[in-house]
Enzyme design. Sequence first.
Site, short mmCIF file in Angstrom:
data_model
loop_
_atom_site.label_atom_id
_atom_site.label_comp_id
_atom_site.label_asym_id
_atom_site.label_seq_id
_atom_site.Cartn_x
_atom_site.Cartn_y
_atom_site.Cartn_z
N GLY A 128 16.88 102.02 58.67
CA GLY A 128 16.54 101.20 57.49
C GLY A 128 16.16 102.09 56.32
CG PHE A 150 9.75 102.39 59.60
CD1 PHE A 150 9.98 103.61 60.23
CD2 PHE A 150 9.02 102.39 58.42
CE1 PHE A 150 9.52 104.80 59.70
CE2 PHE A 150 8.54 103.59 57.88
CZ PHE A 150 8.80 104.79 58.52
CE LYS A 153 13.09 95.47 53.21
NZ LYS A 153 12.94 96.47 52.17
CB SER A 193 2.86 95.54 53.17
OG SER A 193 3.06 95.05 51.86
CE1 TYR A 226 5.75 91.76 53.68
CE2 TYR A 226 7.07 92.17 55.63
CZ TYR A 226 6.33 92.64 54.56
OH TYR A 226 6.18 93.99 54.39
CE LYS A 228 5.08 94.73 57.58
NZ LYS A 228 5.64 95.67 58.56
CE1 TYR A 248 6.18 100.99 54.71
CE2 TYR A 248 4.39 102.56 54.82
CZ TYR A 248 5.51 101.99 55.37
OH TYR A 248 5.96 102.41 56.59
CG ASN A 265 5.82 97.27 44.84
OD1 ASN A 265 4.62 97.13 45.10
ND2 ASN A 265 6.63 96.24 44.61
CG ASN A 315 12.26 94.29 47.01
OD1 ASN A 315 12.62 94.71 48.08
ND2 ASN A 315 11.21 93.47 46.92
NE ARG A 368 3.92 93.30 42.54
CZ ARG A 368 3.39 92.32 41.81
NH1 ARG A 368 2.56 92.62 40.81
NH2 ARG A 368 3.66 91.04 42.08
C1 WQD Z 1 8.08 93.55 41.78
C2 WQD Z 1 7.86 92.89 40.44
C3 WQD Z 1 8.38 90.54 40.41
C4 WQD Z 1 12.68 90.92 41.01
C5 WQD Z 1 7.53 92.95 47.69
C6 WQD Z 1 6.82 92.54 48.93
C7 WQD Z 1 6.07 93.72 49.48
C8 WQD Z 1 7.02 94.88 49.67
C9 WQD Z 1 7.67 95.23 48.34
C10 WQD Z 1 7.85 94.84 51.91
C11 WQD Z 1 7.21 91.51 40.57
C12 WQD Z 1 9.30 91.32 39.47
C13 WQD Z 1 11.33 91.21 40.86
C14 WQD Z 1 13.41 90.38 39.92
C15 WQD Z 1 11.42 90.45 38.59
N1 WQD Z 1 8.01 94.56 50.60
N2 WQD Z 1 10.73 90.99 39.67
N3 WQD Z 1 12.74 90.18 38.74
O1 WQD Z 1 7.00 91.36 45.19
O2 WQD Z 1 5.74 93.42 44.40
O3 WQD Z 1 6.58 93.31 46.74
O4 WQD Z 1 8.37 94.04 47.92
O5 WQD Z 1 6.94 95.44 52.42
O6 WQD Z 1 5.52 93.36 50.71
O7 WQD Z 1 5.88 91.55 48.59
O8 WQD Z 1 8.19 93.59 44.89
O9 WQD Z 1 10.28 94.26 43.76
O10 WQD Z 1 10.05 91.87 44.61
O11 WQD Z 1 8.76 92.59 42.60
O12 WQD Z 1 10.84 90.26 37.51
O13 WQD Z 1 14.63 90.09 39.99
O14 WQD Z 1 9.13 92.68 39.81
O15 WQD Z 1 7.97 89.32 39.78
O16 WQD Z 1 6.33 91.34 39.47
P1 WQD Z 1 6.82 92.83 45.21
P2 WQD Z 1 9.42 93.06 43.99
#
Ligand code: WQD
Length: 337
Positions: A10, A81, A85, A125, A150, A154, A177, A179, A199, A231
């Site tokens: 992964g 891992f 997710k 996470s 999810y 964790k 973690y 981001n 993401n 983030r």
């Molecule tokens: C980041 C920011 C969105 C997509 C998640 C999981 C976390 C971990 C990491 C597994 C946010 C914004 C996103 C888009 C956007 N995963 N966004 N437009 O939600 O912080 O964390 O992924 O372990 O557990 O919760 O990451 O990348 O989805 O979002 O505006 O098309 O980007 O609103 O503010 P997130 P993300």
Amino acid sequence: MKILVTGGLGFIGSHTVVELQNQGFDVVIIDDLSNSSEDVLKGITAITNKTPEFEKLDLREKAKVQEFFKKHQDISGVIHFAASKAVGESVGNPLLYYENNINTLVYLLQELQQKSEASFIFSSSCTVYGQAEVMPITENASIQTAMSPYGNTKQIGEEIITDTAKVTNINAILLRYFNPIGAHPSAEIGELPLGVPQNLVPFITQTGFGLRQELSVFGGDYPTPDGTCIRDYIHVVDLAKAHVIAMQRLLEKKNLEKIEIFNLGTGTGSSVLEVIHSFEKVSGQKLPYKIVPRREGDVISAYANTDKANNVLGWTAQSTLDQAIESAWKWEQKVRS
Ligand code: WQD
């Protein structure tokens, strides 16, 4: 020393296998290939000139897990891992997440508790903190009620490991973690683009490449300097290196307690708009985006207090946001070539 890496094909797993092999460890990977591909082995080999052992195995099959550990008696440690997710998917399909993320952890620990000693690194996470009251977030921040199945897996996973380590010879480190983004600078491995990215960063690079019309920014009215969420974006190679340091800490018995917890982030918060501007700077092109309503379940801000990881674990993230975004962009272009 042989280390088992579950989910080792992964995104974070493959980068960790590279860093383990760079440090001279022998690695055996278990992966069910549900969210990865055996081709990733080629990338790992291209970078390290060493091919890890690989067994395609579904950790939900308890008998198969038992069989694996009978065959591999020489495993000194496990980095776990393997898990589902996708936050959104977990809301609609909770039992898939509880079976795949919890049952598998129990089966692994049941095998490890039979060994004379075992070192276990768990992929956790910052999701466990929910919307923390104080920024930056320390490991003592309270655990909030999970916002998704999810995130709950964790939290439950951390509790299962904590309870088990107390009464067995398992020593564990929980890595929370923030981001993870980017890709190995060689562009031989990275985040596999399966389906529409949930993401931010893969969506940005796919939009930059023209695969997506435009990026939707989920919310521009948050109480932050530019109205978008904040983030802590950490380069996946920095994250991978932290796993090797954590495993070495346990193998060398430097851990101060049977369970240790570390936040893994850069310590710097970046807004969605700042990430977009970083992409525009490193790619030299404008990114089409529009501000749309907020996404359900998003926290306003989350970035790490890295003191414990820096001072106790002896690890500090090295890459800047621009460097991480640049590696993600290079990977996107390589994958599409
Ligand atoms: C980041 C920011 C969105 C997509 C998640 C999981 C976390 C971990 C990491 C597994 C946010 C914004 C996103 C888009 C956007 N995963 N966004 N437009 O939600 O912080 O964390 O992924 O372990 O557990 O919760 O990451 O990348 O989805 O979002 O505006 O098309 O980007 O609103 O503010 P997130 P993300």
